[in-house]
Design an enzyme around this catalytic site. Structure first.
Site, PDB file in Angstrom:
ATOM      1  N   ARG A   1       0.834  -1.207   0.000  1.00  0.00           N
ATOM      2  CA  ARG A   1       0.000   0.000   0.000  1.00  0.00           C
ATOM      3  C   ARG A   1       0.866   1.253   0.000  1.00  0.00           C
ATOM      4  NH1 ARG A   1      -0.092   4.717   2.446  1.00  0.00           N
ATOM      5  NH2 ARG A   1      -2.104   5.668   2.411  1.00  0.00           N
TER       6      ARG A   1
ATOM      7  N   HIS B   1       2.985   6.023  -2.496  1.00  0.00           N
ATOM      8  CA  HIS B   1       4.082   6.992  -2.443  1.00  0.00           C
ATOM      9  C   HIS B   1       5.098   6.869  -3.570  1.00  0.00           C
ATOM     10  CE1 HIS B   1       2.552   8.352   1.362  1.00  0.00           C
ATOM     11  NE2 HIS B   1       2.565   7.112   1.813  1.00  0.00           N
TER      12      HIS B   1
END
Length: 113
Positions: free
Chosen positions: A74, A79
């Site tokens: 995730r 990111h």
């Protein structure tokens, strides 16, 4: 514990969606389809976000679930989105997600009729 049940349901729904998004999809089409790449990445991100919010008690009670790998994925999607490994993402949705569904389904309360 109710919150964890809701989060597990969220994970299950996102996992099922990721499988649905790749239904009848070939590796070649996936490589060329940013629509499918984004949809599957978002579903995988949602799985990780819900996993991140599950209590430590629930994680400890279910060590068979790879919590930290799911959460790590995730973070990677959220990111470092422009550097995702499409091959790995395809492998995850083809192999890891079905196994994850099998681990989560027994933990989610049945739907009310």
């Amino acid at each position: 514990m109710w919150r964890d049940s809701a989060l597990l349901l969220d994970r299950l729904i996102a996992a099922r969606e990721s499988r649905e998004f790749c239904k009848d999809l070939t590796w070649g089409v996936f490589q060329q389809s940013s629509l499918h790449q984004h949809a599957i990445a978002k579903a995988l991100e949602n799985i990780g976000e819900a996993a991140r919010k599950v209590s430590d008690e629930t994680r400890a009670a279910h060590p068979e679930i790879p919590w930290f790998q799911i959460i790590g994925l995730r973070h990677r999607i959220a990111h470092d989105y422009f550097h995702l490994d499409l091959t790995r993402m395809w492998e995850i949705v083809q192999h890891d997600v079905p196994a994850l569904i099998g681990m989560i389904e027994p933990l989610v309360p049945p739907e009310e009729p």
